[in-house]
Write an enzyme that holds these catalytic residues in place. Structure first.
Site, PDB file in Angstrom:
ATOM      1  N   GLY A 103      26.175  -2.687  -5.891  1.00 30.19           N
ATOM      2  CA  GLY A 103      27.079  -1.975  -4.968  1.00 30.19           C
ATOM      3  C   GLY A 103      26.857  -0.477  -5.043  1.00 30.19           C
ATOM      4  O   GLY A 103      25.718  -0.017  -5.197  1.00 30.19           O
ATOM      5  N   SER A 125      -6.775   2.358   4.577  1.00 33.47           N
ATOM      6  CA  SER A 125      -7.014   0.919   4.739  1.00 33.47           C
ATOM      7  C   SER A 125      -8.440   0.645   5.198  1.00 33.47           C
ATOM      8  O   SER A 125      -9.058  -0.332   4.782  1.00 33.47           O
ATOM      9  CB  SER A 125      -6.019   0.331   5.750  1.00 33.47           C
ATOM     10  OG  SER A 125      -4.736   0.292   5.176  1.00 33.47           O
ATOM     11  N   GLU A 138      -3.468  -0.355  -3.687  1.00 30.15           N
ATOM     12  CA  GLU A 138      -4.474  -1.419  -3.909  1.00 30.15           C
ATOM     13  C   GLU A 138      -4.486  -2.410  -2.727  1.00 30.15           C
ATOM     14  O   GLU A 138      -4.725  -3.608  -2.899  1.00 30.15           O
ATOM     15  CB  GLU A 138      -4.270  -2.094  -5.267  1.00 30.15           C
ATOM     16  CG  GLU A 138      -4.424  -1.065  -6.377  1.00 30.15           C
ATOM     17  CD  GLU A 138      -4.899  -1.595  -7.713  1.00 30.15           C
ATOM     18  OE1 GLU A 138      -5.435  -2.707  -7.782  1.00 30.15           O
ATOM     19  OE2 GLU A 138      -4.743  -0.847  -8.700  1.00 30.15           O
ATOM     20  N   PHE A 193      -4.699  10.843  -3.199  1.00 34.46           N
ATOM     21  CA  PHE A 193      -3.738   9.967  -3.915  1.00 34.46           C
ATOM     22  C   PHE A 193      -4.394   9.298  -5.128  1.00 34.46           C
ATOM     23  O   PHE A 193      -4.160   8.096  -5.388  1.00 34.46           O
ATOM     24  CB  PHE A 193      -3.204   8.839  -3.004  1.00 34.46           C
ATOM     25  CG  PHE A 193      -2.643   9.264  -1.670  1.00 34.46           C
ATOM     26  CD1 PHE A 193      -1.820  10.374  -1.563  1.00 34.46           C
ATOM     27  CD2 PHE A 193      -2.911   8.524  -0.520  1.00 34.46           C
ATOM     28  CE1 PHE A 193      -1.288  10.747  -0.324  1.00 34.46           C
ATOM     29  CE2 PHE A 193      -2.383   8.883   0.713  1.00 34.46           C
ATOM     30  CZ  PHE A 193      -1.581   9.993   0.814  1.00 34.46           C
TER      31      PHE A 193
END
Ligand code: COS
Length: 384
Positions: A340, A131, A364, A155
């Site tokens: 379910g 970040s 992003e 990543f």
């Protein structure tokens, strides 16, 4: 603005048919093998999907932002892995060149990206810098006509397939923040560039990420994007403004698919003597999902049109990413609930989608980063 309604309708119909007839039937095989079949990749190339957003003068379709999000709504109605393969060439992998590249850089790389001959990757994130992107530590030290890069990127989407990487690296160690960063084009096969092993992800099988490692990797100085040091962070942020809008549209398409699956299931599944769709508690989940998808779709189209009108949409792109990705998570959760027990096993696509879409709230720019961007811009605008 939409430049030719007829051509656009034809494109959207073609995409919709390709998704329904070719991609949806291949979802399970992609999930099982963690690969997109080669014949499908070839068809994606033939359809021009790698160059949707690359300007026509470089061989792409040159979609406007509005046209791009309409296309993204369609492409996202199947496993996100398919979108991911074409996503970097149309978005974060090519946009740095498109917005800030020199003419020579554009002329050389963009036609190869538009045709899909080359896959592009965007290398910003590092082991210690996610970040807080401006804290990145990969270094680029000038040595004669080259820069020598050292560091690790993490990543990185499509890194295993990529032929070219946009790499953000620090050219000025004296400047710790954004101003010390430059963006480079680094080609696969450059000595000193290597890849880590493929990441084992929670979902999005068929879309590959891995580390990209630079060990005294020598890159020609001509490969600095725009030929200018110190503006790489801004290039990255501009790329992400557009990327965030694109991902928002992908969230809408995926949510529409999950809701369609849930609706079909609710109409078929009988309990207490009637289809569960007739129960109001199920209807509430269907209706909330429909309304939220409509809201996201509307705001994305508005932001896209503003970008086409050359407005600064940094705030709007973050609003869209924040709302659409969180909305997509809520729709995924409700769709599993409607299914379910059947929603928890892999016989139905929703189990896979639930895992696949979790990434939308993270990559992003996380939801929390979008909140920071929005609030900061609000405060800044009040002060000027
Ligand atoms: N367009 C153009 N320039 C921008 C911009 C944008 N959208 N956003 C910021 N900038 C500029 C700023 O104007 C500033 O320039 P000046 O120093 O000339 O004023 C510079 O870039 C630094 O911006 P800022 O001070 O806002 O940087 P911060 O380090 O405080 O952090 C955030 C900015 C947190 C918003 C940024 O690091 C971010 O987006 N992080 C998330 C990264 C991300 O999305 N990663 C996902 C992986 S990549 S797929």
């Amino acid at each position: 603005m939409i430049r030719d309604q007829e051509t656009l309708s034809l494109l959207l119909d073609t995409l919709s048919r390709f998704v329904q007839e070719r991609l949806v039937p291949a979802e399970n095989i992609v999930a099982e093998t963690d690969e997109i079949p080669a014949d499908i990749v070839a068809e994606m190339r033939e359809l021009g999907l790698f160059g949707l957003c690359i300007p026509e003068e470089f061989g792409g379709l040159g979609l406007t932002m509005e046209e791009e999000v309409l296309a993204a709504f369609e492409i996202a109605k199947t496993s996100p892995a398919f979108r991911s393969l074409i996503g970097t060439n149309n978005g974060i992998g090519s946009q740095g060149l498109i917005v800030d590249g020199t003419e020579a850089q554009k002329n050389y790389y963009l036609p190869k990206l538009a045709s899909g001959e080359l896959i592009a990757s965007f290398a910003l994130t590092e082991p210690g810098s996610g970040s807080d992107a401006a804290s990145l530590r990969t270094s680029a030290v000038r040595d004669g006509d080259d820069y020598v890069l050292n560091g690790t990127k993490r990543f990185i989407t499509n890194a295993p397939e990529a032929g070219v990487y946009t790499v953000m690296a620090r050219t000025n160690p004296e400047i710790k923040g954004a101003g010390g960063i430059s963006a480079f084009i680094v080609e696969k096969g450059t000595a000193g560039l290597s890849l880590g092993k493929r990441d084992h992800k929670m979902g999005q099988k068929g879309a590959h990420t891995c580390d990209v490692i630079f060990d005294n990797c020598r890159v020609p100085a001509a490969n600095i994007i725009g030929g200018k040091e110190g503006v790489g962070f801004k290039t990255a942020m501009k790329v992400l403004d557009k990327g965030r809008l694109h991902i928002s549209a992908i969230c809408v398409g995926a949510a529409e698919r999950m809701l369609a699956d849930a609706l079909r299931y609710a109409c078929e599944r009988q309990q207490f003597g009637k289809p569960i769709a007739e129960f109001q508690l199920i209807q509430a989940m269907l209706a909330d999902s429909k309304a939220e998808i409509y809201a996201a779709r509307s705001m994305i189209l508005d932001a896209a049109r503003r970008r086409d009108n050359r407005e600064d949409i940094s705030t709007e792109a973050s609003c869209c990413k924040l709302f659409a990705s969180e909305m997509c998570g809520r729709v995924a959760d409700r769709a599993v609930q409607i299914h379910g027990g059947a929603g928890y096993v892999s016989d139905y696509a929703i189990e896979r989608f639930y895992r696949d879409v979790r990434l939308f709230r993270i990559y992003e720019g996380t939801t929390q980063i979008q909140q920071i961007v929005i609030a900061r811009n609000m405060i800044r605008n009040l002060q000027v």
